[in-house]
Write an enzyme that holds these catalytic residues in place. Structure first.
Site, mmCIF file in Angstrom:
data_model
loop_
_atom_site.group_PDB
_atom_site.id
_atom_site.type_symbol
_atom_site.label_atom_id
_atom_site.label_comp_id
_atom_site.label_asym_id
_atom_site.label_seq_id
_atom_site.Cartn_x
_atom_site.Cartn_y
_atom_site.Cartn_z
ATOM 1 N N THR A 196 32.263 37.803 38.057
ATOM 2 C CA THR A 196 33.720 37.668 38.151
ATOM 3 C C THR A 196 34.065 37.625 39.613
ATOM 4 O O THR A 196 33.424 38.314 40.398
ATOM 5 C CB THR A 196 34.371 38.969 37.595
ATOM 6 N N VAL A 225 37.904 39.760 25.067
ATOM 7 C CA VAL A 225 38.513 39.893 26.387
ATOM 8 C C VAL A 225 37.672 40.895 27.177
ATOM 9 O O VAL A 225 37.314 41.960 26.658
ATOM 10 C CB VAL A 225 39.972 40.396 26.262
HETATM 11 N N1 GLY Z 1 33.427 41.328 34.071
HETATM 12 C C1 GLY Z 1 33.813 40.183 33.389
HETATM 13 C C2 GLY Z 1 33.737 40.272 31.921
HETATM 14 O O1 GLY Z 1 33.088 41.154 31.369
HETATM 15 O O2 GLY Z 1 34.320 39.450 31.272
#
Ligand code: GLY
Length: 336
Positions: A196, A225
């Site tokens: 991310t 999500v």
């Molecule tokens: N850290 C990003 C996700 O788990 O979607």
């Protein structure tokens, strides 16, 4: 052309202190440069983190940010993003966003063009279209290929459990089994399947903002999500304390609100590296092998990072730009 220098962070336990500051997860240097240039040309910290994350969405950073990455079980790419104003504690977030490439822009629109904080799914996409964002197919040849390979490999890795047919061997459709089995969660997540952009910007006057953008987890169950758009999990910003942004296995990390925890630690006087380590340690207590890292910065411009030592992560790289360097610097921290 950007020149980057690698500086091990153990040489600067507290990090350099210089404002303004931009710091972001992973070696996404063009994103750092976009945010830094925005600040240098008079943009606000919100503008900086938006532009930085948007650059990653355009560049499809590592295939894990923006369109054409992390297809879900149906082959569709969906996006999660959030932006936070540390002065006003306003937040805009979107999750499971379809058809719109500029997820961080939509997150900012949620904050600035509605009284809400978080929109999700198809309705978030309709909101975005109404706000003038262009609807486009997020699928690319690359994401189609990743999806085709997954189908060919009997849908592995697979995030279903307690269903038949056995999801560790077979594709769906799935039905629930009556007796729940013990959860032997094995992480399928690594640096390639998962990360991310999380970004923090702090200006000379101490205004703080944070933002995240991701296409989530490759082969996720549709509707999943991650932590990135969750306030306090993916990121948190408070101009009276500092900011933090996390990256990694969001299904686990969101349970601990690591960014909020780190900011509260800094508010209580912890230096950023210590605050980051405390947030990682809290998760580690329950999930010793989780894949994840966090960056932290306080309002004086000190910064730090920490990561959990896992089979697929021993060193975490992140980017910093500040007035001392005036160019994005690649930093690294050894995981513990
Ligand atoms: N850290 C990003 C996700 O788990 O979607």
């Amino acid at each position: 052309m950007l020149v980057i220098f690698l500086i091990p962070s153990f040489l600067f336990p507290l990090g350099d202190a210089s404002l303004p500051l931009v710091i972001n997860t992973w070696p996404f240097k063009d994103a750092t440069a976009a945010a830094w240039n925005t600040l240098q040309s008079g943009g606000s910290v919100l503008d900086a983190v938006e532009k930085g994350c948007a650059q990653c969405e355009i560049d499809q950073c590592d295939g894990t940010v923006g369109y054409g990455g992390s297809p879900d079980e149906t082959g569709e790419t969906t996006l999660d993003a959030m932006i936070m104003n540390g002065d006003t504690i306003e937040v805009g977030a979107v999750a499971n966003l379809r058809r719109i490439k500029n997820a961080i822009g939509v997150a900012r629109a949620v904050m600035e063009r509605s009284e809400h904080t978080f929109l999700a799914g198809e309705s978030a996409s309709v909101f975005a279209e109404n706000m003038g964002f262009i609807a486009e197919d997020l699928t690319t040849d690359k994401s189609l290929n990743i999806f085709a390979e997954w189908l060919k490999g009997n849908c592995q890795p697979n995030y279903r459990k307690n269903v038949i047919p056995d999801p560790s061997k077979h594709c769906g459709p799935y039905k629930p089994i009556t007796t729940l089995q013990q959860d032997n969660r094995t992480s399928h997540i690594n640096i390639h399947s998962h990360d991310t952009i999380g970004m923090i910007a702090i200006d000379q006057a101490g205004h703080v903002a944070a933002a995240t953008s991701t296409n989530g987890l490759r082969h996720k169950v549709p509707g999943r999500v991650g932590d990135s758009p969750i306030i306090g999990a993916g990121a948190y910003a408070d101009s009276s304390a500092g900011a933090a942004a996390a990256t990694g296995d969001g299904d686990v990390m969101m349970r601990f609100l690591p960014s909020y925890l780190a900011v509260e630690q800094m508010r209580a006087g912890a230096d950023p590296t210590t605050a980051c380590k405390m947030a990682i340690s809290r998760i580690k207590r329950h999930y010793s092998e989780f894949f994840g890292a966090i960056i932290c910065a306080n309002t004086t411009g000190h910064y730090g990072a920490a990561c959990n030592k896992a089979p697929s992560l021993s060193t975490f790289h992140y980017m910093v730009a500040d007035s001392a360097s005036d160019t994005p610097l690649l930093k690294s921290v050894n995981c513990f």
